[in-house]
Design an enzyme around this catalytic site. Structure first.
Site, PDB file in Angstrom:
ATOM      1  CE  LYS A 186       3.869 103.340  90.122  1.00 55.34           C
ATOM      2  NZ  LYS A 186       3.279 104.615  90.690  1.00 55.34           N
TER       3      LYS A 186
HETATM    4  C1  LIG Z   1       3.861 104.962  92.439  1.00 53.51           C
HETATM    5  C2  LIG Z   1       5.257 104.871  92.713  1.00 53.51           C
HETATM    6  C3  LIG Z   1       5.932 105.098  94.234  1.00 53.51           C
HETATM    7  C4  LIG Z   1       4.851 104.727  95.186  1.00 53.51           C
HETATM    8  O1  LIG Z   1       4.065 103.891  95.088  1.00 53.51           O
HETATM    9  P1  LIG Z   1       2.393 104.080  95.835  1.00 53.51           P
HETATM   10  O2  LIG Z   1       1.788 102.613  95.740  1.00 53.51           O
HETATM   11  O3  LIG Z   1       1.391 104.872  94.910  1.00 53.51           O
HETATM   12  O4  LIG Z   1       2.486 104.326  97.315  1.00 53.51           O
HETATM   13  C5  LIG Z   1       7.100 105.044  94.461  1.00 53.51           C
HETATM   14  N1  LIG Z   1       7.854 105.203  93.561  1.00 53.51           N
HETATM   15  C6  LIG Z   1       7.744 105.393  92.301  1.00 53.51           C
HETATM   16  C7  LIG Z   1       8.751 105.824  91.342  1.00 53.51           C
HETATM   17  C8  LIG Z   1       6.601 105.502  91.892  1.00 53.51           C
HETATM   18  O5  LIG Z   1       6.219 105.569  90.733  1.00 53.51           O
END
Ligand SMILES: *Cc1c(COP(=O)(O)O)cnc(C)c1O
Length: 402
Positions: A186
């Site tokens: 992210k």
């Molecule tokens: C990455 C992501 C999540 C979940 O995040 P994690 O930390 O990997 O559990 C939820 N929604 C979206 C749109 C994402 O890109």
């Protein structure tokens, strides 16, 4: 999108603060922790950056969504409206609570179509969950109008759009609750982690308790705390929170760099007749983590995706045929393949996916290519990439009359 590209000594220093005392947990051990409360420090800084009163850190973006839903009182049999284009975490977090995901079409914003949302509302609907995919947002104004009219909770999944804004407000802060992921890919990362923001004190208290076994966090003796409600363990560790503190300080520089690189790519593709761009709702500013564009047809999008990859342009995604992000790839959801029995509310109420019609979503997703914007590209490399993308797509469109 990836904050891991800028991991450095600042992150190491924050983690070392924790390693020196060895207090890896966010609660308790007051005398041993050399005054370091990394999770709390991150929460304060993040709430401030996001223009929100409260922030609750948790172990992942998926748990942020679950905790946010639970904090708003959503439970078994309640329906949550979500888009067909998203990450699997959307329905996972809803179903974790025995609540029922209701999938609806997206439009040219690549997020929830407000008309489709309104048409899906039933007496069981409790929440609308827009997912701001790939750096840009849903039409939050329209969705908020619908939620106000029907007394529904607006929960923004801003995991892929941190730093973007709508009507001047940071994404995630426009609705009743906003969720973020700090997983490793992210825009800013904790390694693993997630966050919830809200201005509603009751939700903040519920989230604080729910993510830590229902502990009320009154006083400084965990053993003496009471449990007003049932909870679970979705806590973040001090080590992960420490990484996030350093990353958060870099967020604005990351966004500026993303915007710069995105703009070079976009300007190059603007020159190509036949390429159009995803609609950003009026009042919205992207976080520029992806450049999202449409080809005139599904066949051309597939050919363009292949041609880009063959020309060495990496990081471009064709989500329509991807197992993680679009309903076509979610056979495990469509066939309800649980490891054990699933709650009866889900079994009884889930849409019959052999009868649903998502042709509107197919229309947009079939034509969409999303290219990841990286931080580490030099100016020269970015220009070269832009030129290559322009050439490859131009050539394809010229030889294929639409
Ligand atoms: C990455 C992501 C999540 C979940 O995040 P994690 O930390 O990997 O559990 C939820 N929604 C979206 C749109 C994402 O890109």
């Amino acid at each position: 999108m990836p904050g891991f590209e800028v991991f450095g000594n600042e992150e190491r220093k924050e983690v070392n603060d924790v390693l020196e005392s060895g207090v890896l947990m966010r609660y308790g051990f007051d005398g041993m922790r050399n005054g370091h409360w990394k999770a709390k420090e991150f929460e304060t800084a993040f709430a401030q950056r996001m223009g929100s009163q409260y922030c609750q850190l948790v172990s992942s973006g998926t748990s942020a969504l679950t905790v946010a839903l639970a904090a708003a009182g959503i439970g078994a049999g309640d329906e949550v409206i979500m888009p067909t284009f998203t990450f699997v975490a959307s329905f996972e977090s809803i179903m974790m609570l025995g609540a029922v995901p209701v999938l609806v079409d997206i439009d040219d914003t690549l997020t929830l179509d407000p008309k489709a949302v309104e048409a899906a509302i039933t007496s069981k609907t409790r929440c609308v969950m827009p997912v701001h995919m790939c750096g840009s947002m849903a039409n939050l104004k329209a969705l908020k109008g619908i939620c106000d009219k029907h007394d529904l909770i607006l929960l923004e999944d801003a995991c892929q759009a941190i730093g973007g804004t709508f009507e001047g407000k940071p994404l995630g802060s426009y609705g009743d609750l906003g969720c973020f992921s700090f997983d490793f890919v992210k825009t800013i990362t904790c390694g693993e982690g997630g966050g919830i923001i809200t201005n509603t004190k009751a939700y903040a208290i519920n989230a604080d308790q729910y993510q830590d076994h229902g502990h009320d966090h009154v006083g400084n003796d965990r053993g003496a705390e009471t449990h007003p409600h049932l909870g679970y363990n979705f806590r973040i560790s001090e080590l992960n929170a420490a990484v996030g503190i350093a990353q958060l300080r870099k967020l604005d520089d990351i966004l500026a760099l993303q915007k710069k690189n995105y703009t070079v790519l976009r300007n190059a593709l603007t020159e190509v007749e036949g390429v159009s761009f995803r609609t950003v709702p009026e009042g919205g500013v992207e976080n520029y983590s992806f450049l999202n564009f449409f080809l005139p047809t599904e066949a051309l999008a597939q050919q363009a995706h292949k041609a880009l990859s063959e020309a060495g342009v990496d990081g471009c995604f064709y989500w329509y045929q991807n197992n993680w992000h679009y309903i076509n790839g979610w056979e495990h959801l469509r066939k309800l393949k649980g490891l054990g029995n699933l709650p009866k509310e889900i079994q009884e109420q889930l849409q019959d996916f052999s009868k649903t019609d998502f042709s509107q979503s197919n229309h947009w997703m079939g034509r969409t290519i999303s290219c990841l914007v990286k931080l580490g590209w030099s100016e020269e490399a970015t220009n070269e990439r832009a030129q290559k993308m322009q050439e490859v797509i131009q050539e394809l469109l010229e030889k294929t009359p639409v």
